[in-house]
Design a protein around this motif. Structure first.
Motif, PDB file in Angstrom:
ATOM      1  N   HIS A 145       0.761  -1.258   0.000  1.00  0.00           N
ATOM      2  CA  HIS A 145       0.000   0.000   0.000  1.00  0.00           C
ATOM      3  C   HIS A 145       0.784   1.295   0.000  1.00  0.00           C
ATOM      4  O   HIS A 145       0.336   2.288  -0.535  1.00  0.00           O
ATOM      5  N   CYS A 176      -2.780  -1.976  -3.843  1.00  0.00           N
ATOM      6  CA  CYS A 176      -2.777  -0.504  -3.879  1.00  0.00           C
ATOM      7  C   CYS A 176      -1.404   0.103  -4.129  1.00  0.00           C
ATOM      8  O   CYS A 176      -1.309   1.183  -4.715  1.00  0.00           O
ATOM      9  N   CYS A 190      -3.022  -6.384   2.983  1.00  0.00           N
ATOM     10  CA  CYS A 190      -3.621  -7.179   1.902  1.00  0.00           C
ATOM     11  C   CYS A 190      -2.626  -8.120   1.224  1.00  0.00           C
ATOM     12  O   CYS A 190      -2.860  -8.559   0.087  1.00  0.00           O
ATOM     13  N   CYS A 213     -12.553  -4.284  -2.189  1.00  0.00           N
ATOM     14  CA  CYS A 213     -11.652  -5.384  -2.476  1.00  0.00           C
ATOM     15  C   CYS A 213     -12.267  -6.372  -3.464  1.00  0.00           C
ATOM     16  O   CYS A 213     -13.357  -6.153  -3.956  1.00  0.00           O
ATOM     17  N   CYS A 253      -9.031  -1.990  -5.376  1.00  0.00           N
ATOM     18  CA  CYS A 253      -9.255  -3.190  -6.186  1.00  0.00           C
ATOM     19  C   CYS A 253     -10.402  -3.021  -7.167  1.00  0.00           C
ATOM     20  O   CYS A 253     -10.467  -3.735  -8.170  1.00  0.00           O
ATOM     21  N   CYS A 276      -6.799   2.750  -2.517  1.00  0.00           N
ATOM     22  CA  CYS A 276      -7.893   2.748  -1.535  1.00  0.00           C
ATOM     23  C   CYS A 276      -7.818   3.957  -0.598  1.00  0.00           C
ATOM     24  O   CYS A 276      -8.831   4.549  -0.258  1.00  0.00           O
ATOM     25  N   LYS A 318     -10.549  -2.535   6.305  1.00  0.00           N
ATOM     26  CA  LYS A 318     -10.408  -1.179   5.771  1.00  0.00           C
ATOM     27  C   LYS A 318     -11.626  -0.800   4.934  1.00  0.00           C
ATOM     28  O   LYS A 318     -12.061   0.353   4.923  1.00  0.00           O
TER      29      LYS A 318
HETATM   30  O1  BF8 Z   1      -6.580  -0.910   0.325  1.00  0.00           O
HETATM   31  S1  BF8 Z   1      -9.383  -2.648  -1.988  1.00  0.00           S
HETATM   32  S2  BF8 Z   1      -8.186  -5.812  -0.933  1.00  0.00           S
HETATM   33  S3  BF8 Z   1      -5.658  -3.799  -1.871  1.00  0.00           S
HETATM   34  S4  BF8 Z   1      -8.392  -3.222   1.348  1.00  0.00           S
HETATM   35 FE1  BF8 Z   1      -6.854  -4.432   0.003  1.00  0.00          FE
HETATM   36 FE2  BF8 Z   1      -9.407  -4.112  -0.333  1.00  0.00          FE
HETATM   37 FE3  BF8 Z   1      -7.788  -4.233  -2.363  1.00  0.00          FE
HETATM   38 FE4  BF8 Z   1      -5.858  -1.753  -1.152  1.00  0.00          FE
HETATM   39 NI1  BF8 Z   1      -8.324  -1.522  -0.161  1.00  0.00          NI
END
Ligand code: BF8
Ligand code: SF4
Length: 632
Positions: free
Chosen positions: A258, A293, A331, A444, A474, A524, A561
């Motif tokens: 991230h 990310c 992640c 995600c 994501c 994100c 998150k």
């Molecule tokens: O911060 S979208 S799986 S990578 S928590 Fe993780 Fe979810 Fe993907 Fe990035 Ni966000």
């Protein structure tokens, strides 16, 4: 259930199965059926007397835990703790950037600097740091210290909160007691009030959780500001996506996680190491790609190709062509070294708080950032020498993807049409109905959902209804991998009003084509970029964000998150869709507060709907309700 609709994932899932390599999908199946108590949020382990489980019907089992906590209390406490987990994660990311800036200001992180002076000065002005005659180092030191002061107990509301939301929202937060005293302190407060014997009132616990999520918003806003100052505010850039971005004749290195503090250095050093990579036999040098990310951070600032969103991260190794994954935090599947054992791939952890058994740990430090980056890249080159070329299986899929549509970039494009009043074309087109409303796609992949299916089906349904799409994390990764961050996708899927607007803006921007169907607004942690646009529109119209036709969705949410982001989106006043049922159904009261009462209190509320078509209808209905409220 189908595992993925991404052709590159599908191909490599088969390859993994053929090679008896276990992936997240296999481990999910091995978990089935998942525990019903956990699924509904009715399991508590907050003290050593537990675990306690509640029978939701009170028929075959106890109606309260040993201490007397009811289903409502247990469910609310569980949700609050996951919001605290998400907030702690984003806040740690933000603090890391503040520390980097502070070190730079003291000459202790010489490889960093101020990349975007314009944003630096704008942020200084916004947070109230006088610039008069001070040098950048001094100003950066003051800014970093102000940022770090946001985390502990403060007497005044956090600066990054009060200077970034509408006055109406701030008054609402004040009235409901939702202003966090500090970003770390709000996490600590949730941990305290949800431990055995403190807060047992489910509604009060949920208010505490929402306050924590407001802290999450604040830390994320801060993180984005500092990232842009240190590394540059993203501007439109063409990149490519899918696992087909890996190259047979290059040392393939994925940056994954991230925080851009490390990956920016990797990008800076990789170019200079081309000859070393070539000497090892990689004629094309080093090929950097991104995962999760961190991937977005380097895609939107440098056009680095995006290999995959979260759920298929293990499959990058199964290509047999990934030489190293350099990871920071969040992640990152702990399974990566296990999968890598079957190949030559080096899994390199870099942060003291994020080690993985089986990985090689190279501790990163800002003082020797460039040197450390070269050290890990050298390990990647060493790993490349061990690659078994007979096992290379790079899927032949690769899509174009336009990234870098930060709030500033969007305003710049709008200013090409209306230099004196950049928001006017956007507002006019919302008012005249060319654009029905705006939807922020975030969150995600979740193994419970066929990978990318909800994202792709929902976004296609919404753009057909002329909804303008912003996307991060994501969600943006999924769209990139499906060719949806392109002008072609706009032509193919957008409704006539939206297509006309995106075409006019694309031509104004000199693209000779429409803007992409979805605007990639970042990682994100950058979800506050979308919030900042909504706030600017609300301020201009003299209304609150809760009145605007703006919604959010995390159709494949997985991580804590995502729960905290969804909760602050609700706090900001947005109808917020989630496509995965969170563990709250054991308490009808909690469900009611999140999906109904929140609407009366905050304007925003949760819509839980696993089916993407039904979700599209509900989001469109929410947008139309908002339009009706504004009389448009
Ligand atoms: O911060 S979208 S799986 S990578 S928590 Fe993780 Fe979810 Fe993907 Fe990035 Ni966000
Ligand atoms: Fe059981 Fe209460 Fe302890 Fe939770 S806090 S484990 S419900 S006794």
């Amino acid at each position: 259930m189908e595992r993925s609709i991404s052709p590159d994932s599908v191909l490599l899932i088969k390859a993994a199965q053929a090679a008896s390599i276990t992936t997240a999908w296999d481990r999910y199946e091995a978990q089935l059926p998942q525990c019903g108590f956990g699924e509904t949020g009715l399991c508590c382990r907050h003290c050593l007397q537990g675990p306690c489980r509640i029978d939701p019907f009170g028929v075959t089992g106890p109606k309260a835990g040993i201490c007397g906590a009811t289903a409502d209390t247990i469910v609310a406490r569980g949700l609050a703790r996951s919001i605290a987990g998400g907030t702690a994660s984003h806040s740690a990311h933000a603090k890391h950037l503040a520390h980097t800036m502070l070190k730079w200001s003291r000459g202790e992180a010489p490889d960093y600097g101020i990349k975007d002076k314009d944003k630096f000065y704008k942020v200084l002005d916004r947070v109230g740091i006088a610039r008069d005659g001070k040098i950048d180092e001094q100003l950066a030191g003051e800014l970093a210290k102000l940022a770090l002061a946001e985390f502990s107990e403060r007497e005044e509301p956090p600066v990054w909160l009060k200077t970034t939301v509408t006055a109406g929202r701030m008054a609402k937060f004040q009235q409901l007691g939702l202003i966090p005293q500090g970003l770390d302190s709000t996490v600590a407060e949730v941990m305290h009030r949800t431990t055995n014997g403190v807060d047992a009132d489910p509604v009060n616990i949920l208010l505490g959780a929402i306050k924590c999520a407001v802290g999450d918003y604040t830390g994320m806003y801060l993180a984005t500001d500092l990232s842009d100052i240190l590394f540059g505010t993203p501007a439109p850039v063409m990149a490519s996506a899918n696992l087909g971005v890996l190259k047979e004749n290059a040392v393939n290195v994925a940056v994954h996680g991230h925080n851009p503090v490390l990956s920016e250095m990797i990008v800076a050093e990789a170019m200079g190491m081309k000859a070393e990579a070539q000497a090892a036999g990689a004629s094309e040098g080093i090929n950097l790609v991104g995962i999760c990310c961190t991937g977005h951070e380097v895609m939107m600032r440098h056009g680095i190709p995006y290999a995959t969103n979260s759920l298929s991260q293990e499959l990058a190794i199964v290509t047999g062509a990934l030489d190293a994954a350099i990871v920071d935090y969040q992640c990152i599947m702990p399974s990566l070294p296990e999968v890598a054992k079957k190949y030559h791939t080096a899994i390199l952890t870099t942060m003291s708080i994020a080690k993985i058994p089986g990985a090689t740990h190279i501790e990163f430090d800002e003082k020797h950032a460039g040197e450390k980056a070269r050290e890990v890249l050298r390990l990647a080159i060493e790993a490349f020498k061990k690659r078994d070329r007979a096992r290379v299986n790079i899927p032949p899929m690769r899509n174009d993807a336009m990234a870098g549509m930060s709030a500033e970039a969007i305003v710049k494009v709008l200013a090409l049409v209306s230099p004196d009043d950049p928001l006017k074309p956007l507002i006019d087109n919302i008012v005249n109905g060319n654009i029905l409303g705006v939807c922020l796609f975030a969150g995600c992949n979740d193994v419970k959902i066929t990978q990318d299916k909800n994202f792709v089906e929902l976004v296609k349904a919404l753009v057909a209804e002329n909804v303008l799409i912003l996307c991060t994390g994501c969600a943006a990764g999924s769209f990139a991998r499906h060719g949806l961050l392109t002008p072609e996708a706009t032509n193919k899927y957008a409704g006539p009003g939206l297509k006309a607007v995106l075409t006019a803006l694309g031509h104004a921007a000199g693209l000779n084509a429409p803007l992409p169907m979805a605007l990639h607004t970042g990682s994100c942690v950058d979800n506050t970029r979308a919030a900042s646009i909504a706030t600017a529109i609300a301020n201009k119209l003299g209304v609150d964000v809760s009145q605007l036709p703006v919604v959010a969705t995390a159709p494949e949410a997985a991580m804590e998150k995502a729960v905290s982001i969804g909760t602050w989106a609700v706090a900001m006043g947005l109808p917020t869709h989630v496509g995965v049922v969170p563990p709250v159904t054991g308490s009808p009261l909690v469900v009611q507060v999140l999906t109904q009462t929140a609407k009366d209190l905050l304007g925003g509320y949760f819509i839980v709907e696993p089916d993407p078509k039904a979700a599209a209808s509900k989001l469109v209905a929410a947008l139309k309700e908002r339009r009706l409220g504004l009389g448009i």
